[in-house]
Design an enzyme around this catalytic site. Structure first.
Site, mmCIF file in Angstrom:
data_model
loop_
_atom_site.group_PDB
_atom_site.id
_atom_site.type_symbol
_atom_site.label_atom_id
_atom_site.label_comp_id
_atom_site.label_asym_id
_atom_site.label_seq_id
_atom_site.Cartn_x
_atom_site.Cartn_y
_atom_site.Cartn_z
ATOM 1 N N ARG A 159 0.649 -1.246 0.127
ATOM 2 C CA ARG A 159 0.022 0.069 -0.069
ATOM 3 C C ARG A 159 0.774 1.211 0.068
ATOM 4 N NH1 ARG A 159 -2.156 -3.554 3.511
ATOM 5 N NH2 ARG A 159 -1.160 -2.499 5.137
ATOM 6 N N GLU B 91 2.738 -5.173 14.663
ATOM 7 C CA GLU B 91 1.537 -5.240 15.424
ATOM 8 C C GLU B 91 1.093 -6.640 15.954
ATOM 9 O OE1 GLU B 91 0.586 -3.176 12.159
ATOM 10 O OE2 GLU B 91 2.104 -2.490 12.849
#
Length: 153
Positions: A40, A77
């Site tokens: 992205r 994460e």
């Protein structure tokens, strides 16, 4: 609450706005090279690099770039991974690199990219993203100038 860039990509005016803001940031910092993570980050980095006439260096998952590559393991994460960049990328101590990504969360990906860039002896780095989830502390953990189009505290 889940934050992502889908609505920006579905709205051409919003996408144009976000690209223009990052473009202005890079132009004001006299950037020489753009680096973006798979995949992205490429969406914003590509038009910025094109408009500024700068090289775009892709950082990808293993096996996605032709060898030789330089690799960096990292934690993020919810998992861990490896990032790679072309070993012959023309980056060096004279480069002024902006890392462009879509979302900054805990900073694991950005820190791995910083470590990769340091293997080229790059010293001058900045970081730009579309969305900064500041409450997760990722951008704050970067020891460099940072910019975001949208920040969630």
């Amino acid at each position: 609450m889940y934050k992502d860039v889908t609505s920006i990509l579905e709205t051409p005016k919003a996408f144009d706005y976000s690209v223009e803001r990052i473009l202005q940031y890079c132009a004001s910092n006299v950037i020489t090279d753009i680096v973006a993570p798979d995949a992205r980050g490429f969406l914003w980095a590509s038009p910025v690099a094109r408009e500024l006439g700068l090289p775009l260096h892709m950082v990808r998952k293993p096996g996605k770039l032709p060898p030789p590559v330089r690799s960096q393991s990292y934690d993020y994460e919810y998992s861990s991974g490896v990032l790679e960049i072309k070993a012959d990328a023309p980056l060096n101590v004279n480069s002024n690199v902006c890392i462009i990504d879509d979302v900054s969360a805990t900073g694991g990906t950005a820190l791995a990219i910083v470590d990769l860039l340091r293997t080229f002896e790059v010293v001058d780095m900045s970081y730009a993203c579309v969305i900064d989830l500041a409450f997760l502390g990722g951008t704050a953990s970067l020891d460099m100038d940072t910019f975001s189009v949208v920040t969630y505290e």
